[in-house]
Design a protein around this motif. Structure first.
Motif, PDB file in Angstrom:
ATOM      1  N   GLU A 487       0.832  -1.210   0.000  1.00 59.74           N
ATOM      2  CA  GLU A 487       0.000   0.000   0.000  1.00 59.74           C
ATOM      3  C   GLU A 487       0.867   1.261   0.000  1.00 59.74           C
ATOM      4  N   GLU A 488       1.964   1.250   0.768  1.00 57.25           N
ATOM      5  CA  GLU A 488       2.851   2.414   0.828  1.00 57.25           C
ATOM      6  C   GLU A 488       3.574   2.632  -0.500  1.00 57.25           C
ATOM      7  N   ILE A 489       3.971   1.528  -1.132  1.00 50.64           N
ATOM      8  CA  ILE A 489       4.609   1.619  -2.453  1.00 50.64           C
ATOM      9  C   ILE A 489       3.628   2.185  -3.471  1.00 50.64           C
ATOM     10  N   GLN A 490       2.396   1.712  -3.431  1.00 52.06           N
ATOM     11  CA  GLN A 490       1.392   2.174  -4.391  1.00 52.06           C
ATOM     12  C   GLN A 490       1.096   3.661  -4.221  1.00 52.06           C
ATOM     13  N   GLU A 491       1.148   4.136  -2.978  1.00 52.23           N
ATOM     14  CA  GLU A 491       0.891   5.557  -2.736  1.00 52.23           C
ATOM     15  C   GLU A 491       1.947   6.424  -3.427  1.00 52.23           C
ATOM     16  N   ILE A 492       3.207   5.994  -3.354  1.00 49.07           N
ATOM     17  CA  ILE A 492       4.275   6.744  -4.028  1.00 49.07           C
ATOM     18  C   ILE A 492       4.136   6.619  -5.544  1.00 49.07           C
ATOM     19  N   LYS A 493       3.767   5.443  -6.015  1.00 50.39           N
ATOM     20  CA  LYS A 493       3.561   5.270  -7.464  1.00 50.39           C
ATOM     21  C   LYS A 493       2.426   6.150  -7.965  1.00 50.39           C
ATOM     22  N   ASN A 494       1.381   6.276  -7.167  1.00 45.54           N
ATOM     23  CA  ASN A 494       0.265   7.140  -7.564  1.00 45.54           C
ATOM     24  C   ASN A 494       0.723   8.594  -7.669  1.00 45.54           C
ATOM     25  N   TRP A 495       1.577   9.013  -6.731  1.00 52.10           N
ATOM     26  CA  TRP A 495       2.087  10.391  -6.770  1.00 52.10           C
ATOM     27  C   TRP A 495       2.857  10.626  -8.062  1.00 52.10           C
ATOM     28  N   PHE A 496       3.717   9.670  -8.433  1.00 50.58           N
ATOM     29  CA  PHE A 496       4.483   9.803  -9.679  1.00 50.58           C
ATOM     30  C   PHE A 496       3.550   9.853 -10.887  1.00 50.58           C
ATOM     31  N   GLN A 497       2.519   9.025 -10.878  1.00 50.05           N
ATOM     32  CA  GLN A 497       1.594   9.003 -12.009  1.00 50.05           C
ATOM     33  C   GLN A 497       0.847  10.324 -12.132  1.00 50.05           C
ATOM     34  N   ASN A 498       0.438  10.867 -10.984  1.00 47.79           N
ATOM     35  CA  ASN A 498      -0.249  12.166 -11.005  1.00 47.79           C
ATOM     36  C   ASN A 498       0.691  13.273 -11.467  1.00 47.79           C
ATOM     37  N   LYS A 499       1.947  13.190 -11.033  1.00 48.17           N
ATOM     38  CA  LYS A 499       2.950  14.188 -11.434  1.00 48.17           C
ATOM     39  C   LYS A 499       3.147  14.130 -12.951  1.00 48.17           C
ATOM     40  N   LYS A 500       3.230  12.914 -13.475  1.00 48.27           N
ATOM     41  CA  LYS A 500       3.420  12.745 -14.916  1.00 48.27           C
ATOM     42  C   LYS A 500       2.220  13.267 -15.686  1.00 48.27           C
ATOM     43  N   SER A 501       1.013  12.992 -15.185  1.00 50.29           N
ATOM     44  CA  SER A 501      -0.197  13.458 -15.862  1.00 50.29           C
ATOM     45  C   SER A 501      -0.274  14.976 -15.875  1.00 50.29           C
ATOM     46  N   THR A 502       0.100  15.581 -14.740  1.00 49.82           N
ATOM     47  CA  THR A 502       0.087  17.042 -14.651  1.00 49.82           C
ATOM     48  C   THR A 502       1.088  17.652 -15.615  1.00 49.82           C
ATOM     49  N   ARG A 503       2.283  17.040 -15.672  1.00 51.40           N
ATOM     50  CA  ARG A 503       3.332  17.537 -16.560  1.00 51.40           C
ATOM     51  C   ARG A 503       2.898  17.428 -18.020  1.00 51.40           C
ATOM     52  N   THR A 504       2.287  16.299 -18.376  1.00 53.35           N
ATOM     53  CA  THR A 504       1.810  16.100 -19.749  1.00 53.35           C
ATOM     54  C   THR A 504       0.739  17.118 -20.106  1.00 53.35           C
ATOM     55  N   SER A 505      -0.161  17.374 -19.152  1.00 47.97           N
ATOM     56  CA  SER A 505      -1.227  18.350 -19.381  1.00 47.97           C
ATOM     57  C   SER A 505      -0.658  19.750 -19.583  1.00 47.97           C
ATOM     58  N   ASP A 506       0.351  20.100 -18.786  1.00 49.96           N
ATOM     59  CA  ASP A 506       0.995  21.415 -18.916  1.00 49.96           C
ATOM     60  C   ASP A 506       1.672  21.564 -20.281  1.00 49.96           C
ATOM     61  N   LEU A 507       2.333  20.478 -20.716  1.00 53.54           N
ATOM     62  CA  LEU A 507       3.003  20.523 -22.021  1.00 53.54           C
ATOM     63  C   LEU A 507       1.990  20.677 -23.151  1.00 53.54           C
ATOM     64  N   ASP A 508       0.868  19.968 -23.035  1.00 51.75           N
ATOM     65  CA  ASP A 508      -0.174  20.075 -24.057  1.00 51.75           C
ATOM     66  C   ASP A 508      -0.720  21.493 -24.123  1.00 51.75           C
ATOM     67  N   SER A 509      -0.876  22.128 -22.953  1.00 52.81           N
ATOM     68  CA  SER A 509      -1.382  23.502 -22.913  1.00 52.81           C
ATOM     69  C   SER A 509      -0.398  24.466 -23.567  1.00 52.81           C
ATOM     70  N   MET A 510       0.896  24.252 -23.289  1.00 55.12           N
ATOM     71  CA  MET A 510       1.928  25.096 -23.887  1.00 55.12           C
ATOM     72  C   MET A 510       1.937  24.964 -25.401  1.00 55.12           C
ATOM     73  N   ARG A 511       1.809  23.723 -25.896  1.00 51.79           N
ATOM     74  CA  ARG A 511       1.814  23.496 -27.344  1.00 51.79           C
ATOM     75  C   ARG A 511       0.596  24.169 -27.993  1.00 51.79           C
ATOM     76  N   ALA A 512      -0.543  24.078 -27.293  1.00 54.85           N
ATOM     77  CA  ALA A 512      -1.766  24.680 -27.827  1.00 54.85           C
ATOM     78  C   ALA A 512      -1.625  26.193 -27.933  1.00 54.85           C
ATOM     79  N   GLN A 513      -0.997  26.801 -26.921  1.00 53.35           N
ATOM     80  CA  GLN A 513      -0.789  28.250 -26.942  1.00 53.35           C
ATOM     81  C   GLN A 513       0.151  28.669 -28.073  1.00 53.35           C
ATOM     82  N   ILE A 514       1.187  27.868 -28.281  1.00 55.83           N
ATOM     83  CA  ILE A 514       2.159  28.165 -29.349  1.00 55.83           C
ATOM     84  C   ILE A 514       1.492  28.086 -30.717  1.00 55.83           C
TER      85      ILE A 514
END
Length: 515
Positions: A487-514
Motif C-alpha cells: 500500500e505504501e509503495i502504491q501511494e508513491i507510485k500514484n504520486w508519480f503518475q499524477n505528477k506525470k499526468s500534470t506535466r503532460t497536461s501542462d506541455l499540451d497547454s503550452m503546445r496549444a498556446q504556441i
C-alpha cells in the motif's frame, strides 16, 4: 565537412558505473559529452553487485596482484570522495578445517594489508571465540577467525552521483534513450537515438565509447560492419536478502567447499542480511535476469555451513541478480575469468570506437582515466586528469567524518525524526540542504509518505537525479521497496503518475498556446 558546432567529442553508450565514470571524467576535462542509457542509470549490472568497495581478497589466489593493488588504492580514494554512501566495514573470516590452511589465509591477509598502501583502515587481527561476540551467530566448531577491513557502497547511488557530477560539468545525460543505429564516417560518428516517446534524434560525435555492459558485443556489431566475434563472457551473480541473521555492524566472509567465497552483510540499516554471490555462465535474457532455484539452494547450503540457526527459504525477503560482462580470456573456470577491465580501441575503418569489457565497481575511476589516456591522440584538447581528489556530489563532508556531520545536522534539523535524517544524509550527504533548507517543521515538506519520504525529496530526485518513474526511486535511489508495504509503495507510485499526468497536461497547454 562536419558541422563543428553540433559535433560532440564523446558519445557514451551505457549508463552503468563505467559509462557514467567516463562521462564524468571527460566532461571535467572540457570535452563535449552525450551519454545515453536505454533504461535507468545503473539499472542492470551496476545495481546488482555485492555492494562492496574492495580489493578482491580471493584474486590473490589467482596471482592477480596488480588488480588487487589497484583496487586497494582506489578503496581509500573513493572512501574520501563519497563518505555518505561508502564507509568502512570489518569482515570476519572464520577458519574452517579442510578449507584454505590458516597460514595461507594469514599470508594472503598480510599481502592485502600492505600492497595497496593502506592508510585509513585498520589492519587484520585474529579473533578467538571466547573473547568476542562475533562468533555468536556461528556454529560452535568455529573457534577462531581473521578480521580485516574493506568498504561498503551503495552501488546504485554511486552510479547516480557520477552522472550528476558529469551533468554539472556539462555532460548531456539521457536516460530511457536507446541508440538504434550507428553510422561511421572518416572523422565522426552519426547515431540515431530513440527516446521513451519513440522520437528519434541524430547526434554526431568524434568518438563512440561502448560501455553497454552485457550488450557490449551487440553494440560492437552495430558499429562495426562484419564484427560478429564474441569478446564478452556473461557471468550471473545472484544474492538473497534474508531477515536479520546476526547482531553487529561487521560482515562475514565465508569459504565454500567448492573453493569459492561468499559474504553475509548487514543490509538496509542492519535490519536485514545480504548473502551472496553466485558465479555461473549466463546465456538468457539480459533484460530479465533472475535467481534460479539452484542458486538459492547453493546460497542456503553455503550459509548453513556456518550459521548456527539455519537459513531457510521462508527467511528470504527478496532476491536480485545481475550479469557481469567479463572479458572472455578463454579461462574454462567461470570463477577464474579476469575481473579486470579491458579497453578495446578500434579506428581501422574511420572514426574511433572504444569498447569497455569487464571491470569492478571499485576500479571504475581508474578505468575512466585509462579510457581518457587511450583517447588523448584523437582528443588532444582534453584537460588533465582530475577525479582523484574531487569529491562526488554530497561527499564534501568535513574531514569525511560522517558521524560528526550527522551530529551537526541533528542539531540543525532537530524537528526531523533522527532515523529519517540519517537516511537522507546517507543518500544525499551535504546535498540534504537542497531538500531541507527553509523548512522548520515536517508540515513544510509537502505531502508525506512512509519512511519519512516527502514530496520535497521526490521533487529533488526528479530534478537532480534523473528519476523518471517510481521504480527508479524505490528500487535504486533509495531501495525503500524492500521495507515499504504494498500500500505504501502504491501511494508513491500514484504520486508519480499524477505528477506525470500534470506535466503532460501542462506541455499540451503550452503546445496549444504556441499553435
Amino acid at each position: 565537412m562536419t558541422d563543428i558546432e553540433n559535433l560532440n567529442d564523446l558519445l557514451v553508450i551505457g549508463g552503468g558505473i563505467n559509462g557514467v565514470g567516463i562521462a564524468r571524467d571527460a566532461a571535467g576535462r572540457g570535452l563535449k559529452v552525450v551519454l545515453v542509457e536505454k533504461d535507468d542509470l545503473g539499472q542492470h549490472t551496476s545495481s546488482s553487485s555485492t555492494k562492496l568497495i574492495h580489493g578482491g581478497l580471493r584474486y590473490l589466489e589467482h596471482y592477480d596482484f596488480r588488480l588487487v593493488a589497484k583496487a586497494l588504492r582506489e578503496r581509500e580514494v573513493l572512501l574520501k570522495a563519497a563518505p555518505h554512501i561508502i564507509w568502512p566495514m570489518r569482515f570476519v573470516l572464520p577458519h574452517q578445517k579442510g578449507q584454505r590452511p590458516a597460514w595461507l589465509v594469514r599470508l594472503g591477509l598480510f599481502l592485502y594489508d600492505h600492497i595497496g598502501g593502506r592508510k585509513m583502515l585498520p589492519g587484520t587481527k585474529v579473533l578467538r571465540r571466547k573473547l568476542t561476540h562475533k562468533f555468536d551467530a556461528l556454529k560452535p566448531e568455529y573457534k577462531f577467525a581473521f578480521e580485516y577491513s574493506d568498504c561498503w557502497v551503495d552501488d546504485a547511488r554511486l552510479v547516480v552521483l557520477n552522472a550528476m557530477s558529469a551533468s554539472e560539468k556539462g555532460a548531456d545525460i539521457r536516460t530511457q534513450t536507446r541508440c538504434v543505429h550507428l553510422r561511421r564516417f572518416l572523422d565522426f560518428w552519426e547515431a540515431d537515438l530513440k527516446n521513451a516517446n519513440g522520437e528519434i534524434e541524430t547526434v554526431r560525435a568524434k568518438v563512440v565509447v561502448n560501455a553497454a555492459g552485457p550488450w557490449v558485443d551487440e553494440l560492437s556489431s552495430m558499429a562495426v560492419s562484419g564484427e560478429n566475434a564474441s569478446h564478452v563472457r556473461l557471468v550471473k551473480g545472484s544474492h538473497i536478502i534474508t531477515n536479520k541473521r546476526f547482531e553487529g555492524a561487521f560482515s562475514y566472509f565465508f569459504q565454500n567447499g567448492d573453493g569459492r567465497i561468499m559474504f553475509a552483510i548487514p543490509y538496509q540499516n542492519a535490519s536485514m542480511t545480504l548473502i551472496g554471490t553466485t558465479d555461473e555462465l549466463y546465456l538468457g535474457d539480459k533484460d530479465n535476469v533472475e535467481i534460479s532455484e539452484g542458486e538459492i539452494d547453493y546460497l542456503l547450503d553455503a550459509a548453513n555451513e556456518y550459521f548456527k540457526m539455519p537459513v531457510q527459504r521462508s527467511d528470504i525477503l527478496s532476491t536480485y541478480s545481475g550479469v557481469r560482462p567479463l572479458y572472455d580470456d578463454k579461462t574454462e573456470n567461470v570463477s577464474k575469468v579476469t575481473r579486470d577491465y579491458v579497453l578495446s580501441y578500434d579506428d581501422k575503418a574511420g572514426a574511433p570506437i572504444l569498447s569497455v569489457y569487464g571491470g569492478k565497481i571499485t576500479t571504475y575511476r581508474t578505468l575512466a582515466e585509462a579510457a581518457m589516456k587511450d583517447l588523448l591522440p584523437v582528443l588532444p584538447e582534453m584537460g588533465d586528469s582530475w577525479t582523484k581528489s574531487v569529491r562526488l556530489p554530497g561527499g564534501d563532508i568535513p574531514e569525511a567524518d560522517f558521524d560528526a556531520y550527522l551530529a551537526q545536522m541533528e542539531a540543525e534539523y532537530a524537528w526531523l525524526e533522527q532515523s529519517v535524517l540519517k537516511r537522507l544524509l546517507r543518500a544525499y550527504g551535504t546535498r540534504v540542504h537542497n531538500i531541507l533548507d527553509g523548512a522548520t517543521s515536517i508540515n513544510m515538506m509537502g505531502k508525506m509518505f512512509a519512511s519519512g519520504v516527502s514530496e520535497r525529496e521526490l521533487n529533488y530526485v526528479i530534478e537532480n537525479e534523473f528519476v523518471r518513474q517510481a521504480d527508479d526511486f524505490l528500487k535504486r535511489r533509495s531501495k525503500l521497496e524492500l521495507v515499504l508495504s504494498d500500500e505504501e509503495i502504491q501511494e508513491i507510485k500514484n504520486w508519480f503518475q499524477n505528477k506525470k499526468s500534470t506535466r503532460t497536461s501542462d506541455l499540451d497547454s503550452m503546445r496549444a498556446q504556441i499553435n
